[in-house]
Design a protein around this motif. Structure first.
Motif, mmCIF file in Angstrom:
data_model
loop_
_atom_site.group_PDB
_atom_site.id
_atom_site.type_symbol
_atom_site.label_atom_id
_atom_site.label_comp_id
_atom_site.label_asym_id
_atom_site.label_seq_id
_atom_site.Cartn_x
_atom_site.Cartn_y
_atom_site.Cartn_z
ATOM 1 N N VAL A 76 0.841 -1.201 0.000
ATOM 2 C CA VAL A 76 0.000 0.000 0.000
ATOM 3 C C VAL A 76 0.875 1.250 0.000
ATOM 4 C CG1 VAL A 76 -1.621 1.349 1.393
ATOM 5 C CG2 VAL A 76 -2.013 -1.079 1.044
ATOM 6 N N LYS A 77 1.955 1.229 0.760
ATOM 7 C CA LYS A 77 2.849 2.383 0.821
ATOM 8 C C LYS A 77 3.504 2.641 -0.535
ATOM 9 C CE LYS A 77 6.696 4.305 3.418
ATOM 10 N NZ LYS A 77 7.668 4.080 4.497
ATOM 11 N N LYS A 78 3.842 1.586 -1.259
ATOM 12 C CA LYS A 78 4.459 1.750 -2.573
ATOM 13 C C LYS A 78 3.495 2.328 -3.599
ATOM 14 C CE LYS A 78 8.042 -1.683 -2.820
ATOM 15 N NZ LYS A 78 8.374 -3.028 -3.194
ATOM 16 N N SER A 79 2.252 1.854 -3.592
ATOM 17 C CA SER A 79 1.335 2.188 -4.684
ATOM 18 C C SER A 79 0.267 3.219 -4.332
ATOM 19 C CB SER A 79 0.643 0.919 -5.172
ATOM 20 O OG SER A 79 1.591 -0.021 -5.588
ATOM 21 N N CYS A 80 -0.219 3.229 -3.103
ATOM 22 C CA CYS A 80 -1.364 4.083 -2.741
ATOM 23 C C CYS A 80 -1.079 4.939 -1.517
ATOM 24 C CB CYS A 80 -2.589 3.215 -2.478
ATOM 25 S SG CYS A 80 -3.122 2.225 -3.865
ATOM 26 N N TYR A 81 0.160 5.379 -1.377
ATOM 27 C CA TYR A 81 0.558 6.090 -0.156
ATOM 28 C C TYR A 81 -0.259 7.361 0.062
ATOM 29 C CZ TYR A 81 3.365 8.584 3.241
ATOM 30 O OH TYR A 81 3.776 9.275 4.346
ATOM 31 N N GLU A 82 -0.376 8.178 -0.967
ATOM 32 C CA GLU A 82 -1.058 9.468 -0.823
ATOM 33 C C GLU A 82 -2.533 9.286 -0.454
ATOM 34 O OE1 GLU A 82 -1.241 13.405 -0.411
ATOM 35 O OE2 GLU A 82 0.588 12.340 -0.964
#
Length: 175
Positions: A76-82
């Motif tokens: 999730v941090k890599k792809s959808c962090y924002e």
């Protein structure tokens, strides 16, 4: 649980795992997708805990659940962090009890990101309460034999006199 000399406790190395260092709002924001993503390891762990009734026997299954959660939040941090950060911040700041109803727009953005990047839909309402069959490779635990106790108070003999109640029935509608 009472600990005596014949009980072996796990060592510190067996109990040491990488912690999931997240805030409550972050865990709450990712809870639905995390539950869906790590459903199988979590069910395996809970089945072990219920069947064996000994937390020491399920340490490896617990480590698998923690590893799955760590992997999920790293992805999730890599792809959808924002989107994830906006959603978690909204949950944290919008109300005192982190209610979801105030953050539906940011939730929608996070759900869309999860769908686009991982092809993972948010589970339907009530998904986690549905009955499911979990298949496992672990052998079933041995069945405990039910202890049968002798009746402590023997009943009255059949020919014992049973006079009618002195003041009538306790059930006033029956005479």
């Amino acid at each position: 649980m009472v600990v005596s000399n014949d009980i072996s406790l796990p060592t510190e190395e067996e109990l040491t795992v990488t912690e999931l260092n997240l805030s409550t709002s972050a865990l709450r924001a990712g809870a639905f997708h995390l539950g869906k993503s790590c459903e199988n390891p979590n069910n395996e762990f809970m089945l072990c805990r219920l069947e064996l009734d000994d937390p020491r026997a399920c340490i490896s299954e617990g480590k698998v659940v923690t590893r799955c959660a760590l992997d999920f939040f790293r992805k999730v941090k890599k792809s959808c962090y924002e989107e994830f950060t906006q959603y978690a911040t909204c949950l944290d700041k919008s109300s005192g009890n982190m209610a979801f109803r105030h953050c539906r727009k940011t939730q929608g953005m996070f759900d869309k990101c999860m769908k686009d990047n991982f092809d993972m839909d948010r589970p339907d309402y009530g998904y986690f309460t549905q009955a499911k069959i979990h298949s496992t490779e672990r052998p079933a635990p041995p069945k405990r034999e039910k202890t049968v106790y002798k009746d402590a108070t023997p009943g009255l003999p059949e020919d014992y006199p049973k006079p009618p109640a002195k003041y009538g029935s306790r059930f006033h509608w029956i005479d």
